[in-house]
Design a protein around this motif. Structure first.
Motif, short mmCIF file in Angstrom:
data_model
loop_
_atom_site.label_atom_id
_atom_site.label_comp_id
_atom_site.label_asym_id
_atom_site.label_seq_id
_atom_site.Cartn_x
_atom_site.Cartn_y
_atom_site.Cartn_z
N ALA A 6 0.84 -1.20 0.00
CA ALA A 6 0.00 0.00 0.00
C ALA A 6 0.87 1.25 0.00
N ARG A 7 1.95 1.21 0.78
CA ARG A 7 2.84 2.39 0.87
C ARG A 7 3.49 2.66 -0.49
N ILE A 8 3.97 1.61 -1.14
CA ILE A 8 4.66 1.79 -2.44
C ILE A 8 3.67 2.36 -3.46
N LEU A 9 2.48 1.79 -3.46
CA LEU A 9 1.46 2.22 -4.43
C LEU A 9 1.09 3.68 -4.22
N ARG A 10 0.78 4.03 -2.97
CA ARG A 10 0.31 5.39 -2.69
C ARG A 10 1.41 6.43 -2.87
N SER A 11 2.70 5.99 -2.72
CA SER A 11 3.78 6.97 -2.91
C SER A 11 3.77 7.51 -4.34
N ALA A 12 3.26 6.72 -5.28
CA ALA A 12 3.28 7.17 -6.68
C ALA A 12 1.90 7.57 -7.17
#
Ligand code: FAD
Length: 480
Positions: free
Chosen positions: A76-82
């Motif tokens: 979720a963190r990786i996805l939302r960072s972009a």
């Protein structure tokens, strides 16, 4: 290379016969088991071309690997960072022509179901406590005009960079096309509300019922209200018409009006809601893009017995997402390909009763790169209809440009803006999304909002005086 399963893990869907009569979401989403099973198919290529196929540059193999090992917080963190709108993009992006089109597996097998995995992770995140919080560190405040995906993403990215942002939205609810255009059965409004809630939790203020160009002018924002920069994300919401006889008859709608009545004004709940929409037995929708597909499927759900697409080119030139087309077929929508509408016929009392068309054949490619439709002589025919709904394209509403001096547009009324920064012809006024490109996609609008946020930050940083002892020439010199 390890041997990978050839086929995508299919998305579980609701039965066509049931779903065609309600507004509940068609796709049911992966389970954790589906998601991990599908994630295993990713090759984790050395050169992940899928990332360059994504307009917001999501580190796709990284988030998929996190799914594979069951680390959902990391995914979720990786996805939302972009991508600040992952639950939305996982549902509506045309992945088949973007990230999935260039997936290395697609050379021999079906590509990794990147969109389905994005949706899975974003939906998992929605079951967790919302972590976002405000972090305003800059004195300058920024105004965003329009709460569609371009404006929302720009606002979110600026809030992340420490700015106080106010979004002005003309309608009574934020979301743009995501709210009034894309129906509940594809994009449930609680998903949209959650994504907007994240932005609000980050400190983004959304002020609805304010039309910039009427309630306030763009210059009011900078000169009277003290905003240091403005982002314009006003979309392309002005419907086009065919200019054929009968377009003013009762029972004829633009797709924008029809969908807004249902999605935003909840005409399907009438008389509990205030706004009705009259849908007869036979509905013809003209066009074959996403808007047309949403309109024809909505008309089925509003009670039409026969819902059809009428399109002057063929199936091969249709621009709708493949999934929406497949779902429309399953739900019983019929298709009149190579049929060019000439006139909407009157039933004698001012209501639409038929659509007179002529048959077409395809010729050489035209300026759009698609095969040009050519009329076949003496081929006219009439389709009996009760409603005709036009979904043949939209252009930007000229209200803002007519009321703002110095804002340059092209011949079709789209704002002129730098491709990388979004800077318009006006100082510290940026723009992106459909208002610049004409009707396009959610992810392209989101990408433009993201790039503009970076450019606004850079422009404002360049205007700040260097702090004594830090930054400026002396520091960069010593860092060499
Ligand atoms: P918009 O979403 O149009 O938002 C603009 C906002 O600005 C609106 O809320 C509007 O009310 C507000 N506004 C306008 N003028 C003013 C003003 N003067 N003052 C204040 N506010 C103002 N794309 C996909 O990728 N996948 C799909 O499946 C898909 N399906 C679609 C289905 C339909 C029915 C439609 C119409 C479009 C679809 N699209 C799809 C396209 C996609 O939705 C758009 O490209 C995208 O929403 C554009 O975002 P935007 O922020 O530029 O503008």
């Amino acid at each position: 290379m390890p041997v990978k399963r050839a086929d995508k893990t299919p998305m579980p869907v609701r039965q066509a016969a049931t779903r065609a009569h309600d507004f509940v979401e068609v796709n049911r989403g992966y389970t954790l088991a589906h998601a991990r099973f599908e994630a295993e198919r990713c090759l984790r290529c050395q050169d992940p071309v899928c990332v360059s196929g994504c307009p917001v540059g999501i580190p796709i193999p990284d988030f998929i690997h996190a799914v594979e090992v069951g680390d959902m917080p990391a995914a979720a963190r990786i996805l939302r960072s972009a991508n600040p709108l992952p639950a939305i993009c996982g549902r509506v992006c045309p992945q088949e022509s973007q990230c999935e089109a260039v997936c290395s597996l697609a050379n021999r097998f079906s590509p990794v179901a990147i969109g389905h995995l994005e949706r899975y992770v974003a939906d998992w995140e929605r079951t967790q406590p919302m972590l976002a919080q405000p972090n305003i560190t800059h004195a300058e405040k920024i105004a965003v005009i329009g709460a569609g995906p371009s404006g929302l993403v720009c606002a979110g990215q600026l809030a992340q960079r420490g700015y106080a942002v106010t979004v002005y939205e003309a309608l009574h609810a934020p979301g743009g096309v995501l709210r009034y255009g894309i129906p509940e059965f594809r994009l449930p409004k609680d998903v949209l509300d959650w994504e907007i809630g994240v932005l609000q939790a980050m400190g983004v203020e959304i002020v609805c019922n304010v039309i910039i160009g009427k309630t306030l002018t763009l210059d009011d924002l900078t000169e009277r209200l003290g905003f240091a920069a403005v982002f314009i994300g006003t979309g392309a919401g002005l419907p086009q018409f065919l200019d054929i006889p009968g377009e003013n008859l009762n029972g004829v709608y633009s797709a924008n009006e029809f969908l807004t009545r249902v999605n935003l004004m909840r005409a399907h709940d009438f008389p509990e809601s205030d706004t009705p929409v009259r849908v007869g037995r036979r509905v013809a929708v003209i066009g074959a893009g996403n808007t047309a597909m949403d309109t024809v499927r909505t008309s089925l759900r509003m009670g039409a017995e026969e819902a059809m697409i009428v399109y002057r080119r063929s199936e091969a030139e249709m621009s709708a997402r493949v999934e929406e087309y497949d779902h429309a077929i399953e739900e019983g929508v019929t298709f009149h390909w190579l049929a060019d509408p000439l006139e909407i016929l009157d039933d004698g009392s001012g209501w639409a009763a038929g659509l007179r068309c002529r048959r077409m054949r395809l010729g050489e490619a035209d300026a759009s790169g698609r095969a040009r439709p050519i009329p076949i002589p003496a081929s006219e025919f009439t389709i009996p209809v009760d409603n005709v709904i036009l979904a043949i394209g939209t252009t930007p509403n000229p209200l803002l440009t007519r009321t703002t001096s110095g804002l340059a547009t092209n011949a079709t009324g789209c704002l002129l803006a730098d491709e990388q920064t979004g800077l318009t012809s006006k100082t510290l006024v940026f723009a992106g999304g459909d208002a610049v490109t004409g009707a396009a996609t959610v992810i392209l609008a989101a990408g433009a909002g993201k790039r503009a946020a970076g450019a606004i930050d850079d422009a404002l940083a360049a205007r700040r005086p260097a702090k004594p002892g830090r930054g400026g020439y002396a520091q960069s010199h010593s860092e060499r």
